[in-house]
Design a protein around this motif. Sequence first.
Motif, mmCIF file in Angstrom:
data_model
loop_
_atom_site.group_PDB
_atom_site.id
_atom_site.type_symbol
_atom_site.label_atom_id
_atom_site.label_comp_id
_atom_site.label_asym_id
_atom_site.label_seq_id
_atom_site.Cartn_x
_atom_site.Cartn_y
_atom_site.Cartn_z
ATOM 1 N N UNK A 215 0.832 -1.209 0.000
ATOM 2 C CA UNK A 215 0.000 0.000 0.000
ATOM 3 C C UNK A 215 0.863 1.254 0.000
ATOM 4 N N UNK A 216 1.904 1.251 0.840
ATOM 5 C CA UNK A 216 2.798 2.410 0.880
ATOM 6 C C UNK A 216 3.483 2.605 -0.467
ATOM 7 N N UNK A 217 3.871 1.529 -1.103
ATOM 8 C CA UNK A 217 4.533 1.614 -2.406
ATOM 9 C C UNK A 217 3.578 2.154 -3.467
ATOM 10 N N UNK A 218 2.372 1.631 -3.489
ATOM 11 C CA UNK A 218 1.424 2.023 -4.538
ATOM 12 C C UNK A 218 0.899 3.441 -4.333
ATOM 13 N N UNK A 219 0.835 3.906 -3.080
ATOM 14 C CA UNK A 219 0.313 5.239 -2.801
ATOM 15 C C UNK A 219 1.355 6.340 -2.958
ATOM 16 N N UNK A 220 2.625 5.970 -2.995
ATOM 17 C CA UNK A 220 3.692 6.969 -2.960
ATOM 18 C C UNK A 220 4.137 7.331 -4.372
ATOM 19 N N UNK A 221 3.969 8.601 -4.723
ATOM 20 C CA UNK A 221 4.294 9.063 -6.078
ATOM 21 C C UNK A 221 5.796 9.026 -6.364
ATOM 22 N N UNK A 222 6.618 8.907 -5.331
ATOM 23 C CA UNK A 222 8.066 8.835 -5.557
ATOM 24 C C UNK A 222 8.474 7.498 -6.194
ATOM 25 N N UNK A 223 7.644 6.479 -6.040
ATOM 26 C CA UNK A 223 7.907 5.188 -6.682
ATOM 27 C C UNK A 223 7.350 5.244 -8.096
ATOM 28 N N UNK A 224 8.235 5.139 -9.074
ATOM 29 C CA UNK A 224 7.798 5.257 -10.465
ATOM 30 C C UNK A 224 7.716 3.914 -11.175
ATOM 31 N N UNK A 239 -2.108 -3.975 -10.854
ATOM 32 C CA UNK A 239 -2.484 -3.212 -12.057
ATOM 33 C C UNK A 239 -3.548 -2.183 -11.708
ATOM 34 N N UNK A 240 -4.553 -2.606 -10.965
ATOM 35 C CA UNK A 240 -5.618 -1.676 -10.581
ATOM 36 C C UNK A 240 -5.067 -0.560 -9.693
ATOM 37 N N UNK A 241 -4.227 -0.922 -8.728
ATOM 38 C CA UNK A 241 -3.704 0.081 -7.801
ATOM 39 C C UNK A 241 -2.746 1.056 -8.480
ATOM 40 N N UNK A 242 -2.109 0.609 -9.548
ATOM 41 C CA UNK A 242 -1.141 1.475 -10.234
ATOM 42 C C UNK A 242 -1.808 2.546 -11.079
ATOM 43 N N UNK A 243 -3.102 2.396 -11.328
ATOM 44 C CA UNK A 243 -3.781 3.280 -12.277
ATOM 45 C C UNK A 243 -3.811 4.733 -11.817
ATOM 46 N N UNK A 244 -3.999 4.967 -10.528
ATOM 47 C CA UNK A 244 -4.154 6.338 -10.039
ATOM 48 C C UNK A 244 -2.928 7.199 -10.336
ATOM 49 N N UNK A 245 -1.746 6.603 -10.307
ATOM 50 C CA UNK A 245 -0.516 7.357 -10.573
ATOM 51 C C UNK A 245 0.166 6.929 -11.872
ATOM 52 N N UNK A 246 -0.481 6.041 -12.609
ATOM 53 C CA UNK A 246 0.065 5.521 -13.873
ATOM 54 C C UNK A 246 1.516 5.051 -13.661
ATOM 55 N N UNK A 247 1.697 4.247 -12.625
ATOM 56 C CA UNK A 247 3.028 3.702 -12.367
ATOM 57 C C UNK A 247 3.390 2.666 -13.443
ATOM 58 N N UNK A 248 4.645 2.612 -13.794
ATOM 59 C CA UNK A 248 5.106 1.597 -14.728
ATOM 60 C C UNK A 248 5.190 0.252 -14.030
ATOM 61 N N UNK A 249 4.809 -0.807 -14.753
ATOM 62 C CA UNK A 249 4.759 -2.145 -14.176
ATOM 63 C C UNK A 249 5.512 -3.152 -15.030
#
Length: 481
Positions: A215-224, A239-249
């Motif tokens: 949760x901390x990883x997915x919520x933190x914008x510093x993790x790209x 995949x669902x959790x990454x959508x809010x910040x469009x994190x690369x997976x």
Amino acid sequence: MNEVKMKNYLMNINGEWVGEGLGTIDVVNPANGQTVGTVPNGGEEEATLAIDAAHEAFQTWSQKTAYERAGYLKRLHQLILDNQEELAQIMTLEMGKPINESRGEVKYAASFIEWFAEEGKRVYGETIPSHISSKRLQVWKKPVGVVAAITPWNFPAAMLTRKMGPALAAGCTVVMKPSGESPLSAVKLMELCEEAGFPKGVVNLVTGSSSKIAKAIMDNAKVRKITFTGSTEVGKILIRQSADQVKRLSLELGGHAPLIVLDDADVEVAVKGVMASKFRNAGQTCICANRIYVQAGIYDAFVEKFSEAVEELSVGNGVDESVDIGPLINQAGLDKVKNHVQDAITKGASVVTGGEAITKDGGVFFAPTVIKDVDQSMVVMQEETFGPVAPIQKIASDEEAVKLANDTPYGLAAYVFSGNVARGTRVIEQLNFGIVGWNDGAPSAAQVPFGGMKESGIGREGGHEGLDAFVESQYVSIGME
């Protein structure tokens, strides 16, 4: 083998070993039920501190030259080899893998660090011919940023190095989150990173609650960037959790590998290949053969020779040099294997050898098992068993083999045994899997791309493609007037 003594381990954030005041997670050897160590039960706070440290370190690590970063990785590579025996012992004690397999995994883990130490020097940009004489068009490659690496229990060293190697070579910094069932290998790798001289915050290790740390990883914008190996179910959540910040997976997820033996195959070669694939790590690998399709003309001969080879396998505590098959990871894993076998028997399959749990020294063991006359109605042919069970189904034609092999939502690995180049090529061209072993039961290597199609994942690890996942392309248009 000199066993590693019981120890309370710590995690490492910003170059400091921390976590003494936290609760602990017991690490249990599934071969005998004994606790071999503990790690801190960290959560969101510890993950956030690690992310902050990695973000700060990224500002300077990303500015180092590829040759400077390669120097750190080369030192780490040598340290892994120098400490091969200790790493192997730790691995065997925490998750049961036979000691000889553990030694092999340590070498495999080291190979990723070596490969990416060199591959990092080949992150090339481009100069593109311009359509206007007063412009110069270029593509630059930049590290993506802070990377969170989440790894499974079954390959506790190699899954980490396959992720951290390319990330560090590209100029990214890393927060490692190993499985709570086998985190001790990661702790040792962190110690070696420290010994190799990596600057503070470049590599961080967090242990504890998977849900809280994730949760901390997915919520933190510093993790790209998230790189994850594990189940398809958890991958879909990420995949669902990454959508809010469009994190690369990058996701390396579940598999259900078919293995096809055509009637022109060399039966001895096929048996050897299936043994190498199916029983590695007691069948607890994402690319091991889960369902075996053998053409009618050689079906009986294959079953006989394969069963004879399986009966020679020894089961026991992985610390014993003579053991071929270690324990399953836990009771839930054992129960799943037992249910798959019982379902097949109930629906008409026959057990040729094995088929039962083994009561031994308080461990979680299942006998290496061959089941013949299976069909698609059986759970073992529909779900990944993750155990030492080889179900064999008779097929009539190449077309049937391809149809049955592709009849799955997964597409990680497949295997084909055929002595005819044209025939093998046609079959493989129709298989929807990211990895195919042709007359080869052990296709993995650091220099090749590893990953799946369909619900088996996104992206590739290893090879030059493995480094591409950790860089961004930046187009620069330069006006020359």
